[in-house]
Design a protein around this motif. Structure first.
Motif, PDB file in Angstrom:
ATOM      1  N   ARG A 295       0.860  -1.194   0.000  1.00  0.00           N
ATOM      2  CA  ARG A 295       0.000   0.000   0.000  1.00  0.00           C
ATOM      3  C   ARG A 295       0.892   1.238   0.000  1.00  0.00           C
ATOM      4  NH1 ARG A 295      -1.510  -3.399   3.633  1.00  0.00           N
ATOM      5  NH2 ARG A 295      -0.840  -2.106   5.366  1.00  0.00           N
ATOM      6  N   ILE A 296       0.662   2.116  -0.975  1.00  0.00           N
ATOM      7  CA  ILE A 296       1.548   3.252  -1.223  1.00  0.00           C
ATOM      8  C   ILE A 296       0.724   4.520  -1.312  1.00  0.00           C
ATOM      9  CG2 ILE A 296       3.134   4.253  -2.930  1.00  0.00           C
ATOM     10  CD1 ILE A 296       3.556   1.179  -3.737  1.00  0.00           C
ATOM     11  N   ALA A 297       1.267   5.621  -0.787  1.00  0.00           N
ATOM     12  CA  ALA A 297       0.665   6.944  -0.965  1.00  0.00           C
ATOM     13  C   ALA A 297       1.588   7.770  -1.846  1.00  0.00           C
ATOM     14  CB  ALA A 297       0.464   7.645   0.375  1.00  0.00           C
ATOM     15  N   VAL A 298       0.997   8.462  -2.805  1.00  0.00           N
ATOM     16  CA  VAL A 298       1.740   9.391  -3.653  1.00  0.00           C
ATOM     17  C   VAL A 298       1.115  10.763  -3.438  1.00  0.00           C
ATOM     18  CG1 VAL A 298       2.363  10.022  -6.009  1.00  0.00           C
ATOM     19  CG2 VAL A 298       2.273   7.614  -5.358  1.00  0.00           C
ATOM     20  N   LEU A 299       1.904  11.681  -2.917  1.00  0.00           N
ATOM     21  CA  LEU A 299       1.420  13.030  -2.636  1.00  0.00           C
ATOM     22  C   LEU A 299       1.769  13.923  -3.811  1.00  0.00           C
ATOM     23  CD1 LEU A 299       2.599  13.305   1.081  1.00  0.00           C
ATOM     24  CD2 LEU A 299       0.568  12.191   0.139  1.00  0.00           C
ATOM     25  N   GLY A 300       0.758  14.292  -4.569  1.00  0.00           N
ATOM     26  CA  GLY A 300       0.939  15.107  -5.765  1.00  0.00           C
ATOM     27  C   GLY A 300       0.654  14.284  -7.006  1.00  0.00           C
ATOM     28  N   CYS A 301      -0.240  14.786  -7.851  1.00  0.00           N
ATOM     29  CA  CYS A 301      -0.574  14.016  -9.052  1.00  0.00           C
ATOM     30  C   CYS A 301      -0.204  14.780 -10.322  1.00  0.00           C
ATOM     31  CB  CYS A 301      -2.020  13.543  -9.053  1.00  0.00           C
ATOM     32  SG  CYS A 301      -3.264  14.829  -9.130  1.00  0.00           S
ATOM     33  N   GLY A 302       0.980  15.369 -10.295  1.00  0.00           N
ATOM     34  CA  GLY A 302       1.552  15.924 -11.513  1.00  0.00           C
ATOM     35  C   GLY A 302       2.163  14.786 -12.321  1.00  0.00           C
ATOM     36  N   ASN A 303       2.985  15.118 -13.285  1.00  0.00           N
ATOM     37  CA  ASN A 303       3.571  14.081 -14.150  1.00  0.00           C
ATOM     38  C   ASN A 303       4.349  13.031 -13.362  1.00  0.00           C
ATOM     39  OD1 ASN A 303       2.542  15.081 -16.530  1.00  0.00           O
ATOM     40  ND2 ASN A 303       4.250  16.471 -16.830  1.00  0.00           N
ATOM     41  N   MET A 304       5.218  13.471 -12.455  1.00  0.00           N
ATOM     42  CA  MET A 304       6.036  12.513 -11.715  1.00  0.00           C
ATOM     43  C   MET A 304       5.175  11.647 -10.792  1.00  0.00           C
ATOM     44  SD  MET A 304       9.461  12.976  -9.390  1.00  0.00           S
ATOM     45  CE  MET A 304       8.711  13.860  -8.064  1.00  0.00           C
ATOM     46  N   GLY A 305       4.241  12.262 -10.069  1.00  0.00           N
ATOM     47  CA  GLY A 305       3.390  11.513  -9.155  1.00  0.00           C
ATOM     48  C   GLY A 305       2.571  10.453  -9.874  1.00  0.00           C
ATOM     49  N   LEU A 306       2.017  10.812 -11.032  1.00  0.00           N
ATOM     50  CA  LEU A 306       1.211   9.841 -11.778  1.00  0.00           C
ATOM     51  C   LEU A 306       2.057   8.716 -12.339  1.00  0.00           C
ATOM     52  CD1 LEU A 306      -1.415  12.009 -13.652  1.00  0.00           C
ATOM     53  CD2 LEU A 306      -1.653  10.727 -11.525  1.00  0.00           C
ATOM     54  N   ARG A 307       3.275   9.023 -12.772  1.00  0.00           N
ATOM     55  CA  ARG A 307       4.142   7.967 -13.309  1.00  0.00           C
ATOM     56  C   ARG A 307       4.554   6.992 -12.199  1.00  0.00           C
ATOM     57  NH1 ARG A 307       3.140  11.497 -16.638  1.00  0.00           N
ATOM     58  NH2 ARG A 307       3.318  11.210 -18.853  1.00  0.00           N
ATOM     59  N   ILE A 308       4.838   7.525 -11.024  1.00  0.00           N
ATOM     60  CA  ILE A 308       5.183   6.662  -9.888  1.00  0.00           C
ATOM     61  C   ILE A 308       3.967   5.802  -9.513  1.00  0.00           C
ATOM     62  CG2 ILE A 308       5.713   6.667  -7.408  1.00  0.00           C
ATOM     63  CD1 ILE A 308       7.529   9.116  -7.988  1.00  0.00           C
ATOM     64  N   ALA A 309       2.798   6.423  -9.424  1.00  0.00           N
ATOM     65  CA  ALA A 309       1.576   5.680  -9.086  1.00  0.00           C
ATOM     66  C   ALA A 309       1.302   4.597 -10.119  1.00  0.00           C
ATOM     67  CB  ALA A 309       0.390   6.644  -8.996  1.00  0.00           C
TER      68      ALA A 309
ATOM     69  N   LEU B  28      -5.455  14.390   2.864  1.00  0.00           N
ATOM     70  CA  LEU B  28      -4.140  13.820   3.148  1.00  0.00           C
ATOM     71  C   LEU B  28      -4.232  12.691   4.164  1.00  0.00           C
ATOM     72  CD1 LEU B  28      -1.078  13.892   2.791  1.00  0.00           C
ATOM     73  CD2 LEU B  28      -0.999  15.670   4.550  1.00  0.00           C
ATOM     74  N   GLU B  29      -5.058  12.881   5.180  1.00  0.00           N
ATOM     75  CA  GLU B  29      -5.186  11.871   6.222  1.00  0.00           C
ATOM     76  C   GLU B  29      -5.621  10.524   5.646  1.00  0.00           C
ATOM     77  OE1 GLU B  29      -6.716  14.824   6.226  1.00  0.00           O
ATOM     78  OE2 GLU B  29      -5.824  15.924   7.894  1.00  0.00           O
ATOM     79  N   ASP B  30      -6.542  10.554   4.701  1.00  0.00           N
ATOM     80  CA  ASP B  30      -7.017   9.318   4.071  1.00  0.00           C
ATOM     81  C   ASP B  30      -5.940   8.698   3.183  1.00  0.00           C
ATOM     82  OD1 ASP B  30      -9.474   9.687   5.290  1.00  0.00           O
ATOM     83  OD2 ASP B  30     -10.354  10.678   3.539  1.00  0.00           O
ATOM     84  N   ALA B  31      -5.178   9.545   2.534  1.00  0.00           N
ATOM     85  CA  ALA B  31      -4.145   9.043   1.611  1.00  0.00           C
ATOM     86  C   ALA B  31      -3.029   8.309   2.339  1.00  0.00           C
ATOM     87  CB  ALA B  31      -3.573  10.189   0.789  1.00  0.00           C
ATOM     88  N   VAL B  32      -2.630   8.794   3.507  1.00  0.00           N
ATOM     89  CA  VAL B  32      -1.496   8.172   4.204  1.00  0.00           C
ATOM     90  C   VAL B  32      -1.911   7.088   5.201  1.00  0.00           C
ATOM     91  CG1 VAL B  32      -0.025  10.194   3.897  1.00  0.00           C
ATOM     92  CG2 VAL B  32      -1.366   9.959   5.997  1.00  0.00           C
ATOM     93  N   LYS B  33      -3.195   6.962   5.430  1.00  0.00           N
ATOM     94  CA  LYS B  33      -3.669   5.963   6.396  1.00  0.00           C
ATOM     95  C   LYS B  33      -3.372   4.549   5.884  1.00  0.00           C
ATOM     96  CE  LYS B  33      -7.692   4.422   8.929  1.00  0.00           C
ATOM     97  NZ  LYS B  33      -9.122   4.544   9.140  1.00  0.00           N
ATOM     98  N   ASP B  34      -2.743   3.757   6.732  1.00  0.00           N
ATOM     99  CA  ASP B  34      -2.473   2.341   6.466  1.00  0.00           C
ATOM    100  C   ASP B  34      -1.578   2.083   5.250  1.00  0.00           C
ATOM    101  OD1 ASP B  34      -4.071   1.601   8.650  1.00  0.00           O
ATOM    102  OD2 ASP B  34      -5.877   1.651   7.410  1.00  0.00           O
TER     103      ASP B  34
END
Length: 111
Positions: free
Chosen positions: A3-17, A72-78
């Protein structure tokens, strides 16, 4: 499965996701910009199709799940890993990491 959180959905964030989702992991994407967040799935699907057409991936769809969240809280939970991918602005990065106290939230979920 990780389970991974990616903070930011620009080009780099989306490619990592997309990379982690391709291999079957659950990815939670966070962005405070709702316009970016609203188009994230569309942009990820475009990347999926392009990578498949170019022969860079063997499976036409990513195996993992991608969730787009505006809290943010939901994104980083667990989650087990957090990738910070917001724009290169030190003040914004510090505000993000300090104001929500992301590290203490993460430590609480590990206990």
């Amino acid at each position: 499965m990780v389970r991974i959180a990616v903070l930011g959905c620009g080009n780099m964030g989306l490619r990592i996701a997309g990379n982690f989702a391709y291999f079957g992991h659950i990815v939670k994407i966070f962005d405070s910009d709702l316009k970016q967040l609203d188009t994230a799935c569309e942009r990820i699907h475009y990347d999926e199709d392009q990578l498949y057409r170019d022969g860079l991936i063997e499976v036409p769809k990513f195996l993992g799940q991608i969730l787009c969240l505006n809290r943010l809280e939901d994104a980083v939970k667990d989650v087990e890993f957090i990738f910070e991918c917001i724009i290169e602005n030190l003040e914004l990065k510090q505000t993000l990491l300090e104001s929500k106290n992301i590290f203490s939230m993460r430590l609480r979920t590990m206990n």
